[in-house]
Design a protein around this motif. Structure first.
Motif, PDB file in Angstrom:
ATOM      1  N   LYS A 124     -23.133 111.540  38.045  1.00 27.67           N
ATOM      2  CA  LYS A 124     -23.014 111.923  39.459  1.00 27.67           C
ATOM      3  C   LYS A 124     -24.208 111.417  40.264  1.00 27.67           C
ATOM      4  O   LYS A 124     -24.053 110.922  41.383  1.00 27.67           O
ATOM      5  CB  LYS A 124     -22.901 113.447  39.585  1.00 27.67           C
ATOM      6  N   THR A 133      -9.641 108.868  40.802  1.00 26.96           N
ATOM      7  CA  THR A 133      -9.070 109.064  42.135  1.00 26.96           C
ATOM      8  C   THR A 133     -10.070 108.593  43.180  1.00 26.96           C
ATOM      9  O   THR A 133     -11.276 108.502  42.909  1.00 26.96           O
ATOM     10  CB  THR A 133      -8.728 110.542  42.384  1.00 26.96           C
ATOM     11  N   THR A 180     -13.690 109.267  38.002  1.00 21.23           N
ATOM     12  CA  THR A 180     -12.842 110.405  38.368  1.00 21.23           C
ATOM     13  C   THR A 180     -11.349 110.097  38.353  1.00 21.23           C
ATOM     14  O   THR A 180     -10.526 111.022  38.352  1.00 21.23           O
ATOM     15  CB  THR A 180     -13.210 110.919  39.772  1.00 21.23           C
ATOM     16  N   VAL A 230     -13.319 117.816  43.320  1.00 18.99           N
ATOM     17  CA  VAL A 230     -12.942 118.728  42.240  1.00 18.99           C
ATOM     18  C   VAL A 230     -13.300 118.121  40.878  1.00 18.99           C
ATOM     19  O   VAL A 230     -13.893 118.793  40.015  1.00 18.99           O
ATOM     20  CB  VAL A 230     -11.439 119.058  42.307  1.00 18.99           C
ATOM     21  N   ARG A 231     -12.951 116.860  40.681  1.00 14.86           N
ATOM     22  CA  ARG A 231     -13.165 116.241  39.369  1.00 14.86           C
ATOM     23  C   ARG A 231     -14.632 115.945  39.084  1.00 14.86           C
ATOM     24  O   ARG A 231     -15.041 115.870  37.917  1.00 14.86           O
ATOM     25  CB  ARG A 231     -12.343 114.950  39.288  1.00 14.86           C
ATOM     26  N   GLU A 270     -16.983 117.889  39.421  1.00 13.74           N
ATOM     27  CA  GLU A 270     -17.602 119.076  38.822  1.00 13.74           C
ATOM     28  C   GLU A 270     -17.683 118.969  37.312  1.00 13.74           C
ATOM     29  O   GLU A 270     -18.550 119.591  36.686  1.00 13.74           O
ATOM     30  CB  GLU A 270     -16.803 120.321  39.220  1.00 13.74           C
ATOM     31  N   ASP A 271     -16.794 118.157  36.720  1.00 11.79           N
ATOM     32  CA  ASP A 271     -16.775 118.010  35.262  1.00 11.79           C
ATOM     33  C   ASP A 271     -17.490 116.754  34.788  1.00 11.79           C
ATOM     34  O   ASP A 271     -17.486 116.445  33.590  1.00 11.79           O
ATOM     35  CB  ASP A 271     -15.318 117.975  34.768  1.00 11.79           C
ATOM     36  N   ILE A 272     -18.097 116.021  35.715  1.00 17.36           N
ATOM     37  CA  ILE A 272     -18.793 114.778  35.381  1.00 17.36           C
ATOM     38  C   ILE A 272     -20.256 115.097  35.060  1.00 17.36           C
ATOM     39  O   ILE A 272     -20.869 115.954  35.715  1.00 17.36           O
ATOM     40  CB  ILE A 272     -18.708 113.782  36.554  1.00 17.36           C
ATOM     41  N   GLU A 295      -9.802 115.454  45.900  1.00 20.54           N
ATOM     42  CA  GLU A 295      -9.614 115.427  44.443  1.00 20.54           C
ATOM     43  C   GLU A 295     -10.889 114.981  43.732  1.00 20.54           C
ATOM     44  O   GLU A 295     -11.236 115.499  42.665  1.00 20.54           O
ATOM     45  CB  GLU A 295      -8.461 114.489  44.078  1.00 20.54           C
ATOM     46  N   MET A 296     -11.591 114.020  44.327  1.00 16.84           N
ATOM     47  CA  MET A 296     -12.827 113.545  43.720  1.00 16.84           C
ATOM     48  C   MET A 296     -13.856 114.673  43.655  1.00 16.84           C
ATOM     49  O   MET A 296     -14.575 114.819  42.646  1.00 16.84           O
ATOM     50  CB  MET A 296     -13.383 112.364  44.519  1.00 16.84           C
ATOM     51  N   ARG A 304      -4.594 122.780  43.403  1.00 14.97           N
ATOM     52  CA  ARG A 304      -5.820 122.848  42.615  1.00 14.97           C
ATOM     53  C   ARG A 304      -5.653 123.792  41.451  1.00 14.97           C
ATOM     54  O   ARG A 304      -6.427 123.849  40.564  1.00 14.97           O
ATOM     55  CB  ARG A 304      -6.981 123.327  43.489  1.00 14.97           C
TER      56      ARG A 304
END
Length: 518
Positions: free
Chosen positions: A202, A184, A182, A192-193, A195-197, A189-190, A518
């Motif tokens: 995950k 971060t 991520t 949020v990021r 979600e795209d992993i 912040e983690m 965000r």
């Protein structure tokens, strides 16, 4: 931390150390109460102590972020209250027994360092700060666990240190993986990021963190270290370890499950782990003849209830888990403090030696109330918390949820059997009928125990007199706190319901930390 430094510098002035320690923890408790009020009124608070990526002269979300929501504020209030009562208990024991040979110069600063780590863990807003909090409280616990360096304490300390190191290494690896995925370590912040992993990444990351937190929380099969480590420590140390340290691990699991990995990807694994934790722990307790080891196994067993509520991934289940965490911290700590009084007065914590303790109505009452609470007898908070978790499991309706409901009922009945066994043998039975009732420790076990206790004939044991007021009053305060949790169950459940709702709605946490970035 300031109290830690002051007490360490003034190591030759035990009275000054005691005053500073009482003031430091009292201020922390009052601050936690204020934070509880503010989070209940205004919602989640975030404070950026340090950071990079400054914009318009303001600190960005990266760096050291402290976050207080209703869950962390509740945990702070309960933990600081327990830490204050246990410290007063330990000080009362030291004053009664004399402090000439007691490690006050080491005990109190280390105890304050433990308080620092526990409190910071509940407020940590980034993964690395959480790791640092764990390391601070673990470093302090290494010292507290091995005070006096007796053979039993060193043996238990070595096992505890090795397991803790493994847990820390796994946690550090999880931090590295999270940063690689991520970019971060800030939890908001983690979230949020992530979600795209990809889901596989995950899942692997969550599994690593679950192992690290599961060891610290003593979730089966990562719990075998606990019953061998805690019972050898002095009563105040065992009490605070049993009440708090595993709950920090549970808190970390709750935070990761609700904020970083929502969606229930590991629910089935957590359900199975919760069920096995409940059953294996209570079966281990049945086999014990030493009250401290018995309570250590019940500690493991009741961690399963908290995992049960979390694994349902519903607001109702999460609310029940939060309430049960608060209940268990108070009750488990109280029982270990009472065992310290039993050891002092009767010369042992072994059921093979105890009997006739009902001759002291005060001691009997101090044990009976939290014991019934732990066993889930109505109307105590243990019953209320278990009913809430069972109802949440029934509402879920899945096969695993029903198995957990059945397991929780069996565990509750067996817990009642275990505490009833302690009552009948240690309190109701005449000591002369105990298999080793003629034996006892030579004298009260001091905080600093440089050698293993010698056995003497019970009639030749040093008369310890009445139970010290400085040890009894904090124990009574803990019993009263458990009763308050019962009497105010309605308002407290309203609070935990709101805390669970806030945890489920991750946007509340994210908006508090990240704002409009965000």
């Amino acid at each position: 931390m300031i109290g830690t430094v002051l007490t360490l510098i003034m190591g030759r002035y035990p009275r000054f150390q005691r005053v500073v320690t009482i003031i430091a923890i009292s201020i922390a408790f009052l601050a936690a109460c204020l934070l509880l009020y503010l989070t209940n009124r205004d919602g989640t608070y975030a404070l950026h102590v340090g950071g990079w990526d400054s914009k318009n002269g303001e600190l960005g979300p990266l760096g050291i972020t402290l976050v207080a929501d209703q869950l962390s504020a509740l945990m702070l209030v309960v933990s600081t209250a327990v830490l204050l009562c246990v410290m007063l208990y330990a000080v009362g024991q030291g004053i009664r027994d004399g402090t000439i040979d007691q490690p006050v110069s080491i005990f109190l600063p280390t105890y304050l360092l433990l308080c620092t780590g526990v409190s910071n863990a509940f407020l940590a807003g980034d993964l690395f700060n959480l790791y640092v909090s764990f390391e601070v409280l673990l470093a302090a616990s290494y010292v507290l666990l091995t005070l006096g360096a007796s053979a039993d304490r060193v043996r238990a300390g070595v096992s505890y240190v090795m397991v803790s190191m493994v847990s820390s290494i796994v946690f550090l690896a999880g931090i590295a993986f999270a940063y690689a995925a991520t970019g971060t370590l800030n939890l908001a912040e983690m979230a949020v990021r992530l979600e795209d992993i990809p889901d596989g990444t995950k899942g692997a990351l969550y599994a690593v963190l679950l192992v690290a937190f599961g060891i610290k929380a003593a979730v089966f099969p990562l719990s075998t270290w606990l019953p061998d480590s805690y019972p050898t420590a002095p009563a105040p140390v065992t009490a605070v370890f049993a009440g708090l340290l595993t709950k920090v691990g549970v808190y970390a699991i709750i935070r990761a499950h609700t904020l970083l990995f929502p969606g229930g990807s590991m629910d089935n694994v957590l359900m199975v782990a919760g069920l096995l934790t409940m059953l294996v722990g209570i079966f281990g307790a049945i086999a014990q003849s030493d009250i401290k080891r018995l309570l250590s196994f019940t500690l493991v067993s009741h961690i399963g209830y908290m995992i049960f509520g979390l694994a349902l991934s519903t607001e109702f289940g999460l609310s029940g888990a939060i309430y049960y965490v608060a209940h268990h911290i108070l009750v488990q700590t109280t029982l270990f403090l009472v065992v310290g009084l039993i050891e002092r007065q009767a010369g042992s914590a072994s059921l093979r030696r105890l009997g006739g303790l009902a001759a002291s109505p005060l001691l009997a009452g101090l044990f009976l109330i939290p014991a019934l609470n732990l066993g889930g007898i109505p109307p105590f908070s243990g019953f209320i918390g278990k009913v809430a978790l069972i109802e949440a499991g029934v509402q879920d309706g899945s096969v695993l949820a029903w198995l957990l409901v059945a397991g929780s009922v069996v565990t509750s009945l067996l817990t009642l059997y275990v505490v009833a066994r302690v009552w009948t043998k240690a309190f109701w039975r005449p000591r002369a009928d105990a298999p080793e009732g003629d034996l006892a420790d030579a004298g009260p076990s001091p905080l600093l125990d440089g050698s293993d206790a010698d056995d003497v004939a019970f009639d030749d044991r040093v008369d310890v007199g009445r139970m010290p007021v400085g040890m009894v009053v904090p124990t009574i305060a803990m019993v009263v706190a458990g009763i308050i949790l019962t009497l105010w169950a309605g308002p407290i459940f309203e609070f935990t319901d709101q805390a669970a709702a806030d945890l489920t709605d991750t946007n509340i946490y994210l908006d508090a930390v990240l704002g409009g970035s965000r």
